[in-house]
Write a protein that holds these residues in place. Sequence first.
Motif, PDB file in Angstrom:
ATOM      1  N   SER A 241      11.317  17.216   8.418  1.00 52.81           N
ATOM      2  CA  SER A 241      11.673  16.164   9.387  1.00 52.81           C
ATOM      3  C   SER A 241      12.109  14.895   8.661  1.00 52.81           C
ATOM      4  N   SER A 242      11.161  13.923   8.564  1.00 48.13           N
ATOM      5  CA  SER A 242      11.480  12.666   7.892  1.00 48.13           C
ATOM      6  C   SER A 242      10.191  12.059   7.363  1.00 48.13           C
ATOM      7  N   PRO A 243      10.291  11.163   6.362  1.00 51.13           N
ATOM      8  CA  PRO A 243       9.075  10.538   5.827  1.00 51.13           C
ATOM      9  C   PRO A 243       8.281   9.794   6.897  1.00 51.13           C
ATOM     10  N   LYS A 244       8.978   9.195   7.864  1.00 46.11           N
ATOM     11  CA  LYS A 244       8.285   8.433   8.899  1.00 46.11           C
ATOM     12  C   LYS A 244       7.371   9.321   9.729  1.00 46.11           C
ATOM     13  N   LYS A 245       7.793  10.551   9.962  1.00 39.03           N
ATOM     14  CA  LYS A 245       6.986  11.487  10.735  1.00 39.03           C
ATOM     15  C   LYS A 245       6.020  12.280   9.849  1.00 39.03           C
ATOM     16  N   ALA A 246       6.371  12.427   8.598  1.00 40.68           N
ATOM     17  CA  ALA A 246       5.570  13.269   7.703  1.00 40.68           C
ATOM     18  C   ALA A 246       4.203  12.670   7.405  1.00 40.68           C
ATOM     19  N   VAL A 247       4.147  11.370   7.144  1.00 41.18           N
ATOM     20  CA  VAL A 247       2.880  10.741   6.735  1.00 41.18           C
ATOM     21  C   VAL A 247       1.809  10.853   7.820  1.00 41.18           C
ATOM     22  N   PRO A 248       2.110  10.502   9.107  1.00 41.23           N
ATOM     23  CA  PRO A 248       1.059  10.643  10.128  1.00 41.23           C
ATOM     24  C   PRO A 248       0.523  12.066  10.256  1.00 41.23           C
TER      25      PRO A 248
ATOM     26  N   THR B   4       0.845  -1.200   0.000  1.00 43.60           N
ATOM     27  CA  THR B   4       0.000   0.000   0.000  1.00 43.60           C
ATOM     28  C   THR B   4       0.875   1.243   0.000  1.00 43.60           C
ATOM     29  N   THR B   5       0.237   2.376  -0.298  1.00 41.82           N
ATOM     30  CA  THR B   5       0.961   3.649  -0.347  1.00 41.82           C
ATOM     31  C   THR B   5       0.248   4.691   0.500  1.00 41.82           C
ATOM     32  N   GLU B   6       0.888   5.862   0.591  1.00 39.39           N
ATOM     33  CA  GLU B   6       0.255   6.963   1.313  1.00 39.39           C
ATOM     34  C   GLU B   6      -1.084   7.335   0.687  1.00 39.39           C
ATOM     35  N   SER B   7      -1.202   7.132  -0.615  1.00 35.14           N
ATOM     36  CA  SER B   7      -2.458   7.433  -1.298  1.00 35.14           C
ATOM     37  C   SER B   7      -3.598   6.570  -0.766  1.00 35.14           C
ATOM     38  N   ASP B   8      -3.279   5.325  -0.383  1.00 34.22           N
ATOM     39  CA  ASP B   8      -4.304   4.451   0.189  1.00 34.22           C
ATOM     40  C   ASP B   8      -4.806   5.004   1.519  1.00 34.22           C
ATOM     41  N   ALA B   9      -3.920   5.615   2.280  1.00 37.26           N
ATOM     42  CA  ALA B   9      -4.328   6.230   3.542  1.00 37.26           C
ATOM     43  C   ALA B   9      -5.303   7.373   3.291  1.00 37.26           C
ATOM     44  N   LEU B  10      -5.026   8.174   2.256  1.00 32.53           N
ATOM     45  CA  LEU B  10      -5.930   9.269   1.929  1.00 32.53           C
ATOM     46  C   LEU B  10      -7.285   8.728   1.469  1.00 32.53           C
ATOM     47  N   ASP B  11      -7.278   7.643   0.695  1.00 30.10           N
ATOM     48  CA  ASP B  11      -8.537   7.031   0.258  1.00 30.10           C
ATOM     49  C   ASP B  11      -9.385   6.630   1.454  1.00 30.10           C
ATOM     50  N   ARG B  12      -8.742   6.069   2.450  1.00 23.94           N
ATOM     51  CA  ARG B  12      -9.457   5.629   3.649  1.00 23.94           C
ATOM     52  C   ARG B  12     -10.048   6.810   4.414  1.00 23.94           C
TER      53      ARG B  12
ATOM     54  N   GLU C  22      -7.266  17.227  -4.159  1.00 19.68           N
ATOM     55  CA  GLU C  22      -7.007  16.804  -2.789  1.00 19.68           C
ATOM     56  C   GLU C  22      -5.800  15.868  -2.734  1.00 19.68           C
ATOM     57  N   ARG C  23      -5.668  15.013  -3.722  1.00 19.94           N
ATOM     58  CA  ARG C  23      -4.497  14.130  -3.777  1.00 19.94           C
ATOM     59  C   ARG C  23      -3.217  14.955  -3.925  1.00 19.94           C
ATOM     60  N   GLN C  24      -3.300  15.980  -4.770  1.00 17.97           N
ATOM     61  CA  GLN C  24      -2.118  16.812  -4.981  1.00 17.97           C
ATOM     62  C   GLN C  24      -1.756  17.572  -3.703  1.00 17.97           C
ATOM     63  N   ALA C  25      -2.777  18.085  -3.019  1.00 19.42           N
ATOM     64  CA  ALA C  25      -2.525  18.804  -1.775  1.00 19.42           C
ATOM     65  C   ALA C  25      -1.911  17.876  -0.727  1.00 19.42           C
ATOM     66  N   PHE C  26      -2.358  16.635  -0.700  1.00 20.31           N
ATOM     67  CA  PHE C  26      -1.828  15.656   0.251  1.00 20.31           C
ATOM     68  C   PHE C  26      -0.357  15.345  -0.050  1.00 20.31           C
ATOM     69  N   ARG C  27      -0.039  15.154  -1.327  1.00 17.79           N
ATOM     70  CA  ARG C  27       1.357  14.884  -1.700  1.00 17.79           C
ATOM     71  C   ARG C  27       2.248  16.082  -1.378  1.00 17.79           C
ATOM     72  N   ASN C  28       1.745  17.277  -1.657  1.00 20.44           N
ATOM     73  CA  ASN C  28       2.531  18.480  -1.358  1.00 20.44           C
ATOM     74  C   ASN C  28       2.796  18.606   0.144  1.00 20.44           C
ATOM     75  N   ARG C  29       1.774  18.244   0.937  1.00 19.58           N
ATOM     76  CA  ARG C  29       1.945  18.339   2.384  1.00 19.58           C
ATOM     77  C   ARG C  29       2.994  17.342   2.875  1.00 19.58           C
ATOM     78  N   ILE C  30       2.977  16.128   2.347  1.00 16.03           N
ATOM     79  CA  ILE C  30       3.979  15.121   2.733  1.00 16.03           C
ATOM     80  C   ILE C  30       5.375  15.594   2.332  1.00 16.03           C
ATOM     81  N   ARG C  31       5.491  16.154   1.130  1.00 14.54           N
ATOM     82  CA  ARG C  31       6.788  16.633   0.656  1.00 14.54           C
ATOM     83  C   ARG C  31       7.308  17.759   1.569  1.00 14.54           C
TER      84      ARG C  31
END
Length: 694
Positions: free
Chosen positions: A667-674, A630-638, A652-661
């Motif tokens: 910080s780090s990807p591990k902290k960024a996704v939550p 699964t990917t971060e996109s699956d989390a957004l779908d949920r 909304e998908r684009q805004a989510f990706r921009n926020r993670i970036r």
Amino acid sequence: MNEQREELIRLTNRQLDAELSEVDQQRLVQLLNADAQLVDLYTEILCLHGQLTWDAGQSVGLKAEGLPEVGPAPITSETVAPRKPWRFAPTATIAALLVAVVGGYLFVKSPWKDANNVVVVPEEDASDNGVLVAEQNPNASEDIDLTPLDLSHPKGASQPTVVAQAPQPAVESPGRPALADNFSDDDVIAGIDGLIQQSWANNEITPTVEANDAEWMRRAYLTLAGRIPSLEESHQFLTGDSPRKRRILVDRLLTAPERNEHLATTWTNLLVGRTERPGVNRDKLFEFLTESFTENSPWIDTVGELITASGRNDENGATNFLLAHLNNQATPATAVTARLFMGEQISCVQCHDHPFSNGVSQEDYWALNAFFKDTVKEALPEAEGANASGLTARLIDRPKKERMTHFEDRSGNQKAVLPKYDGHVIAEASQENRRQRLAKLLASDGDRKIARAMVNRTWAHFFGFGFTNPVDDMGPHVPVSHPDVLGLLTEAFVKSDYDLQRLMKWVSLSQAWQLSSVASNEMDMPEHGATPLFSRVYARRMTPEQVYESIRVAIRSASGQPLARDENSLEHRRTWVQQFAHAYGTDENDEALQFDGTIVQALLMMNGSDIDIALRQATQAIVQDLNPRTTESDALDRVALAMLTREPTDSERQAFRNRIRQLTNQSSPKKAVPVAVEDMMWAYLNSSEFVLVH
């Protein structure tokens, strides 16, 4: 226009003081025929005058004309002061109140008609006029800027400044065939569809597109269960491929416990309000209604139980309806009974005949009030302490020695009436239980008022607007938008033995209720005061109870927690909702709901720390479920499916990706996704889309 309003107030004052000349009378009629806003103003003056007249007359002894003397000595011209002086003070007060209380309403510019008889709203006032209509109409939605889904107008469309003249309601067709006694649900649904389609053709209007499964499912859960669907429920329905899945879902929801509780909540609020009232046990009333809806008791029987109930309010929940409204000689009980069960607003006629309907008189009001003359609210001696907190009381019938009900007409004449409804009168010497007789008369009423009122209210429950505006005023002076549909459903409802489940099934499976809420035609804008054509389902804000339950379901289902309530959840919801309710303390027991329908307001009134913790727990559950496949996109779908019952949009998908970036760089990807997931949950929860039934 201001001069016309001032003139109307002056002439109405003269009319109420019995000083209106023939010339003044003609001028008053001209003003009322010239502008609908002046009619509204005239009605408000009469209603205010009626209330003030009743209050002022309470201390004056009353004697029935032409009847043998009973009790106090007869009232003569020598013992009764002239009526004009005390009438003038309330009349002057009316003018002051209208300026102070509804002044903003009085000075809004009125629409005008062009040469083609089309109502034109001045451009500088177009938006204000729309909001004004929405505020006056309790069923109307405000103009809503939806984010991220626009349901009010197609993208790019500007707010119209020209509103087409409301279509004239068609006269009920005498050729509509009567339903057979053994009719099926499909017979009624097909009848509704045919009549609504004919209405569209008559008004040359094309209905909007059919709602997709996600929009329709969310609306079905909110309307029938009082909440949005859970993540699992959404997934199950949206992935199903049965062509009958909408019908299957309706059948399931109509028998679900949440449907019965949602209806019980709705009717508890209608019957006794949301605020606490002395001597009213809301829990027991809610239990009575829940049991009635669970057993699918005939609606006419439920109404009869509410009207005839007696005994302790902690043992017989139905008693709490009348216990809430027996103040002021049961005038609230009279008005609320007529409004909720019969679809008639008769408060204004307690001191004068109806100004716009020859069929509704002051005598009718007091004849209905006479059915409650013997009914008494009594505190239980052994539980006086508990009664002080508003929980324990008893409803009994104690026949009065004086069997007549006295009232005073506009001319100051004293009159008296006996209980009377639908041409049936209870004799003065009769010891028959008056409330029980009223219930029998309502059940045998040839006009089927109980059925018509419930059909109209149910239709409004599904569509946002009923066949009349307002939904609880179905008097002979009020136009009906679709008389044939109302007639068909009323006939079917009566022949089904007032089966509420079947009534709701017919409406929910009709073609019109399958449509989207996207506005596609300027002709069908009841939010702006036009006659509803039901070419779409009208978007409206959730009630506070729906908001509370939907927040709970969204967060819990997103985190994979069970939806079951604990034993304190209903009490917590009631306490939370009561923060928005305010009782006026009027003779009609009115209350206001100061709830603007936004999540910001809702969360501020909740325990903010609890919501914050719940969202973080949901975020952790979502992130933990991510795996290499699964990917971060699956989390957004949920998150989108749990919160808004749909997939995320591209933006909304684009805004989510921009926020993670952005967070990854900090910080780090591990902290960024939550953090990004939690941010999207807050964004969806705080969107205006979340709080709409559409």
